[in-house]
Scaffold this motif. Structure first.
Motif, PDB file in Angstrom:
ATOM      1  N   LEU A 121      15.607 -44.115 -22.522  1.00 18.46           N
ATOM      2  CA  LEU A 121      15.122 -42.791 -22.114  1.00 18.46           C
ATOM      3  C   LEU A 121      14.480 -42.862 -20.729  1.00 18.46           C
ATOM      4  O   LEU A 121      14.721 -42.007 -19.873  1.00 18.46           O
ATOM      5  N   LEU A 122      13.677 -43.906 -20.527  1.00 16.26           N
ATOM      6  CA  LEU A 122      13.043 -44.078 -19.219  1.00 16.26           C
ATOM      7  C   LEU A 122      14.082 -44.382 -18.151  1.00 16.26           C
ATOM      8  O   LEU A 122      14.022 -43.856 -17.031  1.00 16.26           O
ATOM      9  N   ARG A 123      15.043 -45.238 -18.486  1.00 13.57           N
ATOM     10  CA  ARG A 123      16.097 -45.545 -17.512  1.00 13.57           C
ATOM     11  C   ARG A 123      16.865 -44.271 -17.132  1.00 13.57           C
ATOM     12  O   ARG A 123      17.228 -44.058 -15.967  1.00 13.57           O
ATOM     13  N   GLY A 124      17.137 -43.436 -18.138  1.00 10.51           N
ATOM     14  CA  GLY A 124      17.820 -42.189 -17.841  1.00 10.51           C
ATOM     15  C   GLY A 124      17.019 -41.306 -16.905  1.00 10.51           C
ATOM     16  O   GLY A 124      17.570 -40.720 -15.961  1.00 10.51           O
ATOM     17  N   ARG A 125      15.736 -41.173 -17.139  1.00  5.45           N
ATOM     18  CA  ARG A 125      14.871 -40.365 -16.271  1.00  5.45           C
ATOM     19  C   ARG A 125      14.848 -40.916 -14.854  1.00  5.45           C
ATOM     20  O   ARG A 125      14.891 -40.169 -13.864  1.00  5.45           O
ATOM     21  N   ILE A 126      14.787 -42.258 -14.754  1.00  8.93           N
ATOM     22  CA  ILE A 126      14.718 -42.878 -13.431  1.00  8.93           C
ATOM     23  C   ILE A 126      16.003 -42.629 -12.650  1.00  8.93           C
ATOM     24  O   ILE A 126      15.983 -42.239 -11.471  1.00  8.93           O
ATOM     25  N   HIS A 127      17.127 -42.841 -13.290  1.00  9.52           N
ATOM     26  CA  HIS A 127      18.392 -42.659 -12.576  1.00  9.52           C
ATOM     27  C   HIS A 127      18.619 -41.189 -12.220  1.00  9.52           C
ATOM     28  O   HIS A 127      19.241 -40.903 -11.175  1.00  9.52           O
ATOM     29  N   MET A 128      18.122 -40.278 -13.038  1.00 12.73           N
ATOM     30  CA  MET A 128      18.178 -38.861 -12.670  1.00 12.73           C
ATOM     31  C   MET A 128      17.369 -38.618 -11.408  1.00 12.73           C
ATOM     32  O   MET A 128      17.809 -37.942 -10.481  1.00 12.73           O
ATOM     33  N   ALA A 129      16.165 -39.167 -11.376  1.00  8.26           N
ATOM     34  CA  ALA A 129      15.294 -38.974 -10.225  1.00  8.26           C
ATOM     35  C   ALA A 129      15.867 -39.628  -8.969  1.00  8.26           C
ATOM     36  O   ALA A 129      15.662 -39.133  -7.849  1.00  8.26           O
ATOM     37  N   LEU A 130      16.589 -40.716  -9.145  1.00  9.59           N
ATOM     38  CA  LEU A 130      17.178 -41.425  -8.004  1.00  9.59           C
ATOM     39  C   LEU A 130      18.522 -40.843  -7.581  1.00  9.59           C
ATOM     40  O   LEU A 130      19.177 -41.376  -6.686  1.00  9.59           O
ATOM     41  N   GLY A 131      18.965 -39.766  -8.245  1.00 10.72           N
ATOM     42  CA  GLY A 131      20.196 -39.111  -7.854  1.00 10.72           C
ATOM     43  C   GLY A 131      21.448 -39.755  -8.381  1.00 10.72           C
ATOM     44  O   GLY A 131      22.516 -39.660  -7.751  1.00 10.72           O
ATOM     45  N   ASP A 132      21.343 -40.375  -9.541  1.00 14.69           N
ATOM     46  CA  ASP A 132      22.509 -41.021 -10.152  1.00 14.69           C
ATOM     47  C   ASP A 132      22.708 -40.448 -11.561  1.00 14.69           C
ATOM     48  O   ASP A 132      22.446 -41.116 -12.567  1.00 14.69           O
ATOM     49  N   PRO A 133      23.181 -39.204 -11.672  1.00 12.97           N
ATOM     50  CA  PRO A 133      23.307 -38.568 -12.987  1.00 12.97           C
ATOM     51  C   PRO A 133      24.319 -39.262 -13.890  1.00 12.97           C
ATOM     52  O   PRO A 133      24.194 -39.192 -15.112  1.00 12.97           O
ATOM     53  N   GLN A 134      25.318 -39.948 -13.303  1.00  9.93           N
ATOM     54  CA  GLN A 134      26.310 -40.626 -14.140  1.00  9.93           C
ATOM     55  C   GLN A 134      25.671 -41.780 -14.912  1.00  9.93           C
ATOM     56  O   GLN A 134      25.875 -41.934 -16.127  1.00  9.93           O
ATOM     57  N   GLU A 135      24.888 -42.608 -14.213  1.00  9.60           N
ATOM     58  CA  GLU A 135      24.206 -43.708 -14.893  1.00  9.60           C
ATOM     59  C   GLU A 135      23.167 -43.167 -15.875  1.00  9.60           C
ATOM     60  O   GLU A 135      22.988 -43.706 -16.970  1.00  9.60           O
ATOM     61  N   ALA A 136      22.509 -42.090 -15.492  1.00  6.30           N
ATOM     62  CA  ALA A 136      21.531 -41.476 -16.391  1.00  6.30           C
ATOM     63  C   ALA A 136      22.219 -41.019 -17.673  1.00  6.30           C
ATOM     64  O   ALA A 136      21.707 -41.207 -18.785  1.00  6.30           O
ATOM     65  N   ARG A 137      23.397 -40.403 -17.520  1.00  7.19           N
ATOM     66  CA  ARG A 137      24.116 -39.919 -18.690  1.00  7.19           C
ATOM     67  C   ARG A 137      24.507 -41.064 -19.621  1.00  7.19           C
ATOM     68  O   ARG A 137      24.398 -40.956 -20.852  1.00  7.19           O
ATOM     69  N   LEU A 138      24.940 -42.201 -19.074  1.00  7.03           N
ATOM     70  CA  LEU A 138      25.321 -43.344 -19.903  1.00  7.03           C
ATOM     71  C   LEU A 138      24.142 -43.835 -20.732  1.00  7.03           C
ATOM     72  O   LEU A 138      24.276 -44.141 -21.921  1.00  7.03           O
ATOM     73  N   ARG A 139      22.988 -43.934 -20.094  1.00 11.49           N
ATOM     74  CA  ARG A 139      21.797 -44.413 -20.805  1.00 11.49           C
ATOM     75  C   ARG A 139      21.372 -43.425 -21.904  1.00 11.49           C
ATOM     76  O   ARG A 139      21.020 -43.799 -23.018  1.00 11.49           O
ATOM     77  N   LEU A 140      21.421 -42.134 -21.576  1.00  8.89           N
ATOM     78  CA  LEU A 140      20.974 -41.119 -22.532  1.00  8.89           C
ATOM     79  C   LEU A 140      21.943 -40.995 -23.713  1.00  8.89           C
ATOM     80  O   LEU A 140      21.520 -40.727 -24.840  1.00  8.89           O
ATOM     81  N   GLU A 141      23.226 -41.185 -23.452  1.00  7.03           N
ATOM     82  CA  GLU A 141      24.186 -41.132 -24.547  1.00  7.03           C
ATOM     83  C   GLU A 141      23.947 -42.241 -25.554  1.00  7.03           C
ATOM     84  O   GLU A 141      24.163 -42.064 -26.768  1.00  7.03           O
ATOM     85  N   CYS A 142      23.479 -43.386 -25.071  1.00  9.68           N
ATOM     86  CA  CYS A 142      23.126 -44.469 -26.001  1.00  9.68           C
ATOM     87  C   CYS A 142      21.982 -44.046 -26.915  1.00  9.68           C
ATOM     88  O   CYS A 142      21.972 -44.364 -28.109  1.00  9.68           O
ATOM     89  N   VAL A 143      21.028 -43.308 -26.340  1.00 11.08           N
ATOM     90  CA  VAL A 143      19.867 -42.872 -27.131  1.00 11.08           C
ATOM     91  C   VAL A 143      20.292 -41.892 -28.215  1.00 11.08           C
ATOM     92  O   VAL A 143      19.726 -41.884 -29.314  1.00 11.08           O
ATOM     93  N   THR A 144      21.276 -41.052 -27.935  1.00  9.27           N
ATOM     94  CA  THR A 144      21.722 -40.084 -28.942  1.00  9.27           C
ATOM     95  C   THR A 144      22.321 -40.782 -30.161  1.00  9.27           C
ATOM     96  O   THR A 144      22.434 -40.182 -31.230  1.00  9.27           O
ATOM     97  N   ILE A 145      22.685 -42.052 -30.011  1.00  6.05           N
ATOM     98  CA  ILE A 145      23.255 -42.808 -31.125  1.00  6.05           C
ATOM     99  C   ILE A 145      22.201 -43.639 -31.831  1.00  6.05           C
ATOM    100  O   ILE A 145      22.132 -43.671 -33.064  1.00  6.05           O
ATOM    101  N   SER A 146      21.328 -44.279 -31.053  1.00 10.49           N
ATOM    102  CA  SER A 146      20.407 -45.265 -31.653  1.00 10.49           C
ATOM    103  C   SER A 146      18.971 -44.781 -31.773  1.00 10.49           C
ATOM    104  O   SER A 146      18.156 -45.451 -32.427  1.00 10.49           O
ATOM    105  N   GLY A 147      18.625 -43.648 -31.169  1.00 11.96           N
ATOM    106  CA  GLY A 147      17.238 -43.226 -31.173  1.00 11.96           C
ATOM    107  C   GLY A 147      16.817 -42.495 -32.438  1.00 11.96           C
ATOM    108  O   GLY A 147      17.647 -42.106 -33.262  1.00 11.96           O
TER     109      GLY A 147
END
Length: 438
Positions: A43-69
């Motif tokens: 979740l934190l990695r997703g927020r960071i990559h969003m803030a850094l302008g990398d929505p694709q990497e953010a999406r990958l991290r967040l999709e993992c959370v939708t499965i395991s969180g």
């Protein structure tokens, strides 16, 4: 303590603190110590990559959370995915709204819900969708808890509501009424909010939507009017209830607001409307009791006796109302003719002869002259057909004034609800319930 040997919760806390301060590089350094599949870290990695302008990497991290969180983490991840899709331009605003609505429905009660509702409202504003913006914003205001921005949020919602309900908005009347009813707790305070409600109530009344107008004003009556202000408003709401075919609700409302001390004239007006409602409910005795202390109530009383076919009391009450013979008005003609019918029904020929002698000349050039002559002709026995014909020729005017008109309109509305209207309705006649031949 090195990040590599810190417990996961310490790593997540340190990284979260760094994110809050904008230290994204430091946060990523801390997160290297967290397992790649750790939902909190992702979740934190997703927020960071969003803030850094990398929505694709953010999406990958967040999709993992939708499965395991856990449920809360999955809700945060879904919100982040929506934000990432909007930022990357891969998610349409309408699709984002659908997902936000679903998320707001299933997850409630924390910052995730507040952020969801805020984004939902912002997207709706961008599309000029006032209904959706109010829906999301109202939920945020009502259930999001007080924050530093609550005042600004309320002001925004009130501006939306006022603009949507303004005459130039183009919003259909039924939708305007629905908006104000659904978000009545958000209406501006004071005169501006009252004016908003009254203008809309006037439009509803003009359109014949009496029940909806009454509902709107009843809310004003219960929530905003105070003390003597409730007097005129209670009269109007009760009148609307009568016109809406719910005279029982009119009586309950007037009795609910009765303990307040009103000026004598206002109290009398309230009793007049209550008497009309009770008459329509088939409670003439209660109506007469309500009129007991009302000044100049003979005209209303005579109207009630007329409708109830109470000839004896009609004669006694109507005698003082008989006008001078000169220049008979429509009301004066109605009083005389109703008096004649009552005398005919009781077989009081001597009184009919006196009535004929008093008013024969006055009726000579009036359209109702044949009716008067027929009713006062004691040489001809009382004939049901004759009386029925007289009934249809009576002037529509009534000594009960506005109260009589209210009873007429209320009765017509109730009859229209119960039976289809006649193919060729008669006009200019006394009410159908008026006396026939019992």
């Amino acid at each position: 303590m090195e990040a590599s040997i810190c417990p996961p919760e310490v790593v997540d806390a340190a990284a979260g603190a760094a994110v809050a301060l904008g230290g994204y590089a430091a946060a990523l350094a801390w997160l290297k110590a967290a397992p790649d599949g750790d939902p909190a870290a992702n979740l934190l990695r997703g927020r960071i990559h969003m803030a850094l302008g990398d929505p694709q990497e953010a999406r990958l991290r967040l999709e993992c959370v939708t499965i395991s969180g856990d449920p809360g983490q999955r809700a945060q991840a879904e919100l982040g995915l929506i934000q990432a899709g909007l930022k990357a331009g891969t998610l349409k605003g309408s699709d984002a709204t659908t997902r936000l609505e679903a998320l707001a429905f299933r997850w409630r009660g924390d910052e995730t819900e507040r952020a969801t509702l805020r984004l939902w409202m912002d997207l709706a504003e961008q599309r000029n969708d006032t209904r959706q913006a109010l829906r999301a914003g109202a939920a945020l205001f009502r259930y999001g808890g007080p924050t530093a921005t609550t005042g600004a949020l309320l002001a925004t919602l009130q501006s939306m509501l006022v603009a949507a309900l303004s005459p130039g908005s183009g919003l259909p009347l039924d939708q305007s009424a629905g908006l104000l009813w659904d978000y009545r707790d958000l209406a501006p305070a004071g005169n501006s909010g009252d004016t908003l409600a009254y203008v809309l109530a006037n439009r509803l009344q003009d359109a014949g939507l009496y029940g909806r107008a009454a509902d709107l004003l009843d809310y004003q009556l219960q929530q905003r009017a105070q003390d003597i202000e409730t007097g005129p408003l209670s009269i109007r709401v009760a009148t609307l209830r009568v016109l809406a075919r719910t005279p029982d609700q009119a009586v309950r409302l007037l009795r609910r607001t009765a303990p307040i001390r009103y000026p004598a004239g206002m109290t009398a007006d309230r009793h007049r409307v209550e008497a009309a409602a009770l008459t329509l409910l088939g409670k003439p005795a209660d109506a007469m009791a309500t009129l007991q202390d009302v000044p100049n109530a003979r005209g209303i009383a005579s109207e009630i006796y007329w409708r109830e076919r109470d000839w004896t009391h009609l004669i006694a009450t109507g005698e003082p109302l008989l006008p001078a013979p000169r220049n008979l008005s429509d009301v004066g003609q109605a009083i005389v003719l109703c008096h004649a019918i009552a005398l005919s029904m009781l077989g009081r020929d001597a009184a009919l002869d006196r009535l004929r002698g008093r008013y024969a000349a006055a009726f000579t050039n009036l359209p109702t002259a044949p009716v008067f002559a027929m009713l006062t002709d004691t040489r001809t026995p009382v004939d049901p057909a004759r009386l029925g014909k007289a009934m249809t020729a009576l002037p529509s005017a009534t000594p009960a004034g506005d109260v009589g008109d209210l009873i007429d309109r209320g009765e017509a509305a109730m009859q229209a609800l119960a039976t289809p209207p006649p193919a060729t309705p008669k006009t200019g006649a006394r009410p159908a319930k008026a006396p026939g031949t019992a």
